[in-house]
Design a protein around this motif. Structure first.
Motif, short mmCIF file in Angstrom:
data_model
loop_
_atom_site.label_atom_id
_atom_site.label_comp_id
_atom_site.label_asym_id
_atom_site.label_seq_id
_atom_site.Cartn_x
_atom_site.Cartn_y
_atom_site.Cartn_z
N GLN A 2 41.64 36.31 40.18
CA GLN A 2 41.94 37.67 40.61
C GLN A 2 43.44 37.81 40.88
O GLN A 2 44.03 36.99 41.56
CB GLN A 2 41.17 38.01 41.89
CG GLN A 2 39.67 38.00 41.73
CD GLN A 2 39.16 39.19 40.97
OE1 GLN A 2 39.64 40.29 41.12
NE2 GLN A 2 38.19 38.96 40.11
N THR A 3 44.02 38.87 40.35
CA THR A 3 45.42 39.17 40.64
C THR A 3 45.48 40.01 41.91
O THR A 3 44.48 40.58 42.34
CB THR A 3 46.07 39.95 39.48
OG1 THR A 3 45.44 41.24 39.41
CG2 THR A 3 45.92 39.21 38.16
N PRO A 4 46.66 40.10 42.53
CA PRO A 4 46.78 40.96 43.71
C PRO A 4 46.37 42.41 43.41
O PRO A 4 45.78 43.08 44.26
CB PRO A 4 48.25 40.85 44.09
CG PRO A 4 48.67 39.51 43.57
CD PRO A 4 47.87 39.32 42.30
N GLN A 5 46.68 42.88 42.19
CA GLN A 5 46.30 44.24 41.82
C GLN A 5 44.78 44.38 41.74
O GLN A 5 44.22 45.40 42.16
CB GLN A 5 46.93 44.65 40.47
CG GLN A 5 48.43 44.76 40.50
CD GLN A 5 49.14 43.40 40.36
OE1 GLN A 5 48.53 42.39 40.04
NE2 GLN A 5 50.43 43.39 40.61
N ASP A 6 44.12 43.34 41.19
CA ASP A 6 42.65 43.37 41.14
C ASP A 6 42.07 43.41 42.55
O ASP A 6 41.14 44.17 42.82
CB ASP A 6 42.11 42.13 40.41
CG ASP A 6 42.44 42.10 38.93
OD1 ASP A 6 42.68 43.18 38.35
OD2 ASP A 6 42.46 40.99 38.36
N ASN A 7 42.63 42.58 43.42
CA ASN A 7 42.15 42.55 44.81
C ASN A 7 42.35 43.90 45.49
O ASN A 7 41.49 44.34 46.25
CB ASN A 7 42.85 41.45 45.60
CG ASN A 7 42.32 40.07 45.26
OD1 ASN A 7 41.19 39.92 44.81
ND2 ASN A 7 43.15 39.06 45.48
N GLU A 8 43.47 44.54 45.21
CA GLU A 8 43.73 45.87 45.79
C GLU A 8 42.70 46.88 45.31
O GLU A 8 42.18 47.67 46.11
CB GLU A 8 45.13 46.34 45.45
CG GLU A 8 46.22 45.62 46.21
CD GLU A 8 47.62 46.05 45.79
OE1 GLU A 8 47.78 47.17 45.23
OE2 GLU A 8 48.56 45.27 46.00
N PRO A 70 39.78 42.93 54.87
CA PRO A 70 40.70 42.35 53.89
C PRO A 70 41.63 41.29 54.47
O PRO A 70 42.14 40.46 53.72
CB PRO A 70 41.49 43.55 53.36
CG PRO A 70 41.24 44.66 54.30
CD PRO A 70 39.97 44.36 55.05
N ASP A 71 41.83 41.29 55.77
CA ASP A 71 42.69 40.27 56.38
C ASP A 71 41.99 38.92 56.51
O ASP A 71 42.65 37.89 56.73
CB ASP A 71 43.19 40.73 57.76
CG ASP A 71 42.05 41.10 58.70
OD1 ASP A 71 41.10 41.77 58.26
OD2 ASP A 71 42.12 40.71 59.88
N ALA A 74 39.46 37.73 50.49
CA ALA A 74 39.62 38.57 49.31
C ALA A 74 38.27 39.25 49.04
O ALA A 74 37.22 38.70 49.38
CB ALA A 74 40.05 37.74 48.11
#
Length: 185
Positions: A2-8, A70-71, A74
């Motif tokens: 998962q990329t950070p964008q996917d996680n977002e 989210p903290d 993921a």
């Protein structure tokens, strides 16, 4: 991965699902269901059971989306844990689905390239092992099957069975000792 964008995106869809946004939940399902199905299938080894657990898991995700933090994890990690826990609960269900090994798994113990007498011997040994498993106490049988048929580590078993690691190790050791004696008898 998962990329950070996917996680977002996933975190956003979870947040919107918490507010009962059906379109966001549909997107979340489309984006994650193949990977989550694979998790369920790895634990359960049966497609029909994996389908059932996946659907139950998404109902749980829908109802608990507001609890996602989210903290702490993921989005995919959080949802994977729900699926894995649901799959373990499924195996521990009231109809004791771990009474015996999957017949398809037992078939894999017999070498198809062996000669007829060797195949017969392998089938007899596999049948004997399955009979011996059925005589184990439920906790030992469950641990042995989850560890050796489903590939779960001792630590994973302890977490999912909510038992101390030492207890799980003892159950597996005693179960294997019983199987060794039973099969060779």
């Amino acid at each position: 991965m998962q990329t950070p964008q996917d996680n977002e995106k996933l975190a956003d869809w979870l947040a919107r699902s918490a507010m009962q946004d059906r379109q966001a939940f549909a997107r979340l399902y489309e984006a994650t269901s193949p990977r989550l199905y694979a998790v369920a299938l790895r634990v359960l080894q049966r497609p029909a059971w994996a389908d059932e657990v996946l659907q139950e898991s998404f109902v749980s995700i829908w109802h608990n989306a507001a609890r996602y933090r989210p903290d702490l994890a993921a989005p995919m990690t959080w949802m994977t844990q729900i699926v894995r826990n649901r799959a373990i609960d499924w195996l521990r269900g009231s109809d004791n689905r771990l009474d015996a090994l999957d017949p398809e798994v037992v078939e894999t113990w017999v070498d198809p390239a062996a000669g007829p007498s060797q195949r017969l011997s392998d089938q007899q040994q596999a049948s004997r092992l399955q009979d011996c498993l059925e005589h184990l106490p439920a906790e030992q049988r469950q641990c042995v099957v989850l560890a050796y048929q489903h590939g779960m580590s001792h630590a994973e078993l302890a977490t999912h069975l909510t038992r101390p690691l030492g207890t799980v190790k003892s159950w597996i050791r005693r179960g294997l000792d019983h199987l060794k004696g039973c099969v060779s008898a």
